[in-house]
Design an enzyme around this catalytic site. Structure first.
Site, PDB file in Angstrom:
ATOM      1  N   HIS A   1      -7.648   9.527  -1.801  1.00 21.78           N
ATOM      2  CA  HIS A   1      -6.946   9.428  -0.519  1.00 21.78           C
ATOM      3  C   HIS A   1      -7.769   9.986   0.649  1.00 21.78           C
ATOM      4  CE1 HIS A   1      -2.609   9.352   1.258  1.00 21.78           C
ATOM      5  NE2 HIS A   1      -3.494   9.113   2.182  1.00 21.78           N
TER       6      HIS A   1
ATOM      7  N   TYR B   1       2.972   9.921   0.028  1.00 21.02           N
ATOM      8  CA  TYR B   1       4.025   9.357   0.872  1.00 21.02           C
ATOM      9  C   TYR B   1       5.421   9.656   0.321  1.00 21.02           C
ATOM     10  CZ  TYR B   1       0.139   6.400   2.608  1.00 21.02           C
ATOM     11  OH  TYR B   1      -1.055   5.934   3.111  1.00 21.02           O
TER      12      TYR B   1
ATOM     13  N   LYS C   1      -2.862   6.105  -4.152  1.00 21.00           N
ATOM     14  CA  LYS C   1      -3.975   7.012  -3.812  1.00 21.00           C
ATOM     15  C   LYS C   1      -3.830   8.381  -4.468  1.00 21.00           C
ATOM     16  CE  LYS C   1      -3.831   4.686   0.624  1.00 21.00           C
ATOM     17  NZ  LYS C   1      -2.414   4.556   0.963  1.00 21.00           N
TER      18      LYS C   1
ATOM     19  N   ASP D   1       0.845  -1.194   0.000  1.00 22.30           N
ATOM     20  CA  ASP D   1       0.000   0.000   0.000  1.00 22.30           C
ATOM     21  C   ASP D   1       0.879   1.242   0.000  1.00 22.30           C
ATOM     22  OD1 ASP D   1      -2.846   1.232   0.746  1.00 22.30           O
ATOM     23  OD2 ASP D   1      -1.296   2.268   1.896  1.00 22.30           O
TER      24      ASP D   1
END
Ligand code: A2P
Length: 321
Positions: free
Chosen positions: A115, A53, A82, A48
């Site tokens: 997200h 990120y 996302k 994931d």
């Protein structure tokens, strides 16, 4: 041993355990790369990640290494990413997706999620755009149904197999269900014994929307919110349950979520703990133990995302439990 999978509403399958790759914006690339490789060597078949990120290139390179050394084939692994909050306006969805795909070095994504529901104004190069007084710039004109239509087009074009949402509340989910051609197949949100989310999990599961839990351990390293006492990973009740099964607190929590039909994406940069978190399919909690875990609920969130509270799409105003 392979991890069990759960069938999604579109007939595809999601592995019940994946490795989470959020490590803060100061993420060490070597650590993430090693964690992803260790996870794949251990048997994880779900990774994931997210644009936000800032590690998609590292995750992609690690997956590619494992494809090249023949540990896995592309079709063996389920990759989730996302769509960030600055890209919810319809014209930004596909370019944002393509950036993710390129950074991951993939030809398709298994799962793409919106997200978070609170859309930000698009400001080139800004993750969280703010005005000169430091206020977050929201774009409250956006209707999620319009974003969703663009997500559906990605499926129609064969670029992504499954689409879903993350951090959406039940009103927001219902709005999509009322306005979609392709149902959201997954909702990923925070669930653990201090935030059991009974009603939201039930709302999703009744509508055949698979639930994935992030922060299953209450993200001990980075509380946005005041930590509960005792912290989740030190809870004596969970420890006692674990001792009965010769399992750690972390393993009991993952098992508890699994028995609720929820997939999990624990994060760890430690090889031993990555392996430990995978050893949760060889024991069973009793109904009594499941009840005892449910009773620990405090509606406590690690991630209230307070800075989004002024958006009309802020999802957490209402306690739904
Ligand atoms: P570490 O990377 O040192 O293993 P969450 O998934 O809820 O956000 O929690 C992630 C945090 O939990 C990380 O700080 C991770 O630290 C820690 N962690 C992961 N697995 C375990 C485990 N089995 N036991 C204890 N702590 C764990």
């Amino acid at each position: 041993m392979a991890a069990p999978k759960s069938k999604l509403s579109n007939g595809r399958e999601i592995p019940m355990i994946g490795l989470g790759t959020w490590a803060g914006w100061q993420a060490q690339s070597g650590q993430i790369r090693d964690a992803v490789k260790t996870a794949i060597d251990t048997g994880y078949r779900h990774i994931d990640t997210a644009y936000a990120y800032k590690v998609e290139d590292i995750v992609g390179a690690a997956v590619m290494d494992k494809i090249q050394d023949k540990t896995i084939k592309r079709e063996d692994i389920f990759i989730t990413s996302k769509l960030w909050q600055t890209f919810l306006a319809p014209e930004h969805v596909k370019p944002a997706f393509q950036k993710t795909l390129k950074d991951l070095g993939l030809e398709y994504l298994d799962l793409y999620l919106i997200h978070k529901p609170a859309p930000y104004k698009y400001v080139e190069g800004e993750m969280i755009p703010k005005d000169e007084d430091g206020n977050v710039l929201f774009d409250d004109s956006i209707d999620h149904a319009d974003t969703w239509r663009e997500m559906e087009k990605l499926v129609d074009e064969g670029l992504v197999k499954t689409i879903g949402i993350s951090n959406f509340n039940h009103h927001q989910i219902q709005h999509l269900l009322d306005n979609c051609s392709i149902k959201p197949a997954v909702n990923q949100f925070e669930v653990h014994p201090y935030l059991t989310q009974t009603k939201l999990v039930e709302f999703c599961q009744k509508r055949d929307i698979h639930v994935t839990a992030f922060s299953p351990f209450g993200s001990p390293a980075e509380w946005e919110n005041k930590p509960p006492d005792p912290p989740l990973l030190q809870n004596p009740k969970i420890k006692e349950i674990g001792e009965r099964h010769q399992k750690t607190i972390a393993q009991v929590i993952l098992r508890y979520l699994f028995q609720r039909g929820i997939s999990v994406i624990p994060k760890s940069a430690n090889a031993g703990r990555i392996r430990q978190n995978f050893q949760v399919f060889d024991f069973e909690l009793t109904d009594q133990e499941m009840g005892d875990l449910k009773a620990l609920n405090q509606n406590w969130r690690v991630y209230p995302h307070d800075w989004d509270a002024k958006s009309r799409h802020y999802p957490f105003n209402e306690v739904y439990d």
